[in-house]
Scaffold this motif. Sequence first.
Motif, mmCIF file in Angstrom:
data_model
loop_
_atom_site.group_PDB
_atom_site.id
_atom_site.type_symbol
_atom_site.label_atom_id
_atom_site.label_comp_id
_atom_site.label_asym_id
_atom_site.label_seq_id
_atom_site.Cartn_x
_atom_site.Cartn_y
_atom_site.Cartn_z
ATOM 1 N N GLY A 222 0.660 -1.081 -0.037
ATOM 2 C CA GLY A 222 0.023 0.026 -0.005
ATOM 3 C C GLY A 222 0.987 1.167 -0.065
ATOM 4 N N PHE B 175 5.721 5.770 -0.148
ATOM 5 C CA PHE B 175 6.162 5.752 1.280
ATOM 6 C C PHE B 175 5.527 4.517 2.078
ATOM 7 C CE2 PHE B 175 5.416 10.153 -0.529
ATOM 8 C CZ PHE B 175 6.725 10.557 -0.257
ATOM 9 N N ASP C 199 0.763 -1.513 -4.774
ATOM 10 C CA ASP C 199 -0.252 -0.827 -4.480
ATOM 11 C C ASP C 199 -1.764 -1.155 -5.302
ATOM 12 O OD1 ASP C 199 -0.897 2.028 -2.797
ATOM 13 O OD2 ASP C 199 -2.437 1.626 -4.427
ATOM 14 N N ARG D 288 -1.214 5.054 -9.359
ATOM 15 C CA ARG D 288 -0.145 5.193 -8.350
ATOM 16 C C ARG D 288 1.160 4.376 -8.830
ATOM 17 N NH1 ARG D 288 -3.835 5.810 -3.048
ATOM 18 N NH2 ARG D 288 -4.186 8.261 -3.853
ATOM 19 N N ARG E 131 2.432 1.921 5.967
ATOM 20 C CA ARG E 131 2.181 3.024 6.391
ATOM 21 C C ARG E 131 0.738 3.639 6.054
ATOM 22 N NH1 ARG E 131 4.787 8.955 6.106
ATOM 23 N NH2 ARG E 131 3.465 9.062 4.186
#
Length: 238
Positions: A77, A82, A100, A105, A147
């Motif tokens: 994810g 990040f 992801d 993205r 995160r």
Amino acid sequence: MKKDFLKELLEKSEIYPTAEQLEKFAVFQEELREWNQKFNLTAIEEEEEIIIKHFYDSLLGMKITGWQSRSRLLDLGTGAGFPGIPLKIINPDLQVTLVDSLQKRIGFLDHLIQKLQLTGTQAVHGRAEEMGQNKEYREKFDYVVSRAVAKLSVLSEYCLPFVKPGGKFLAYKGPEGLEEYNGAKKAIQELGGNLYEMKDFVLPKQESKRLIIVIQKTAPTPGRFPRRPGIPAKKPLE
Ligand code: SAM
């Protein structure tokens, strides 16, 4: 970009970036700003905030004892990269897989990997629930980081299947992480994990609190996990 600001912050944390690495962060920030005008990549736009809340925050994982740079790392994810990309910039020997479920993205990440010449880095479009059952990825990583993706019981089902026995899963959390951990203890055990350590941090300037929860994989994850797409979030393990 305010390279000196980033350099100072990192040096206070005993991370000593080279000029080339600082330049990579500057290019990253510029690409983020440009692509953010077309696609919604991040709500954080102000330069110092990007440095603190994205770059510096991502590197907090390196403060965990036993960190090895020559390892395979998966970022689940990852969004706009990040914490995976900052970790790769500072540890060029890491083999990094960025995952992801949103294709746009991945488009940004493919562009960035090329632009920053990040060798040994791949961006994969996929869902944790499917990739975790794929032999190519299952139990193949020394580290899995994540995160702002899901609460810890759900996140553990997404992440632990990717971790090699003996490897570690680092959940980047805020102070809510402690309560999440208490509610996820049983699930973590069932998935083959055990608490290794928890470390708290305070980000500079805004003084936001961060908690990194490190789970070590001590036994293989039973084959029934992760469950089908959508199920871990709908029916979190208890
Ligand atoms: N980790 C990044 C960060 O901290 O800036 C992005 C966080 S963003 C809030 C959550 C990301 O997780 C989104 O990009 C979303 O597409 C991805 N995601 C959510 N559920 C997922 C799943 N089951 N498998 C893979 N990616 C997922």
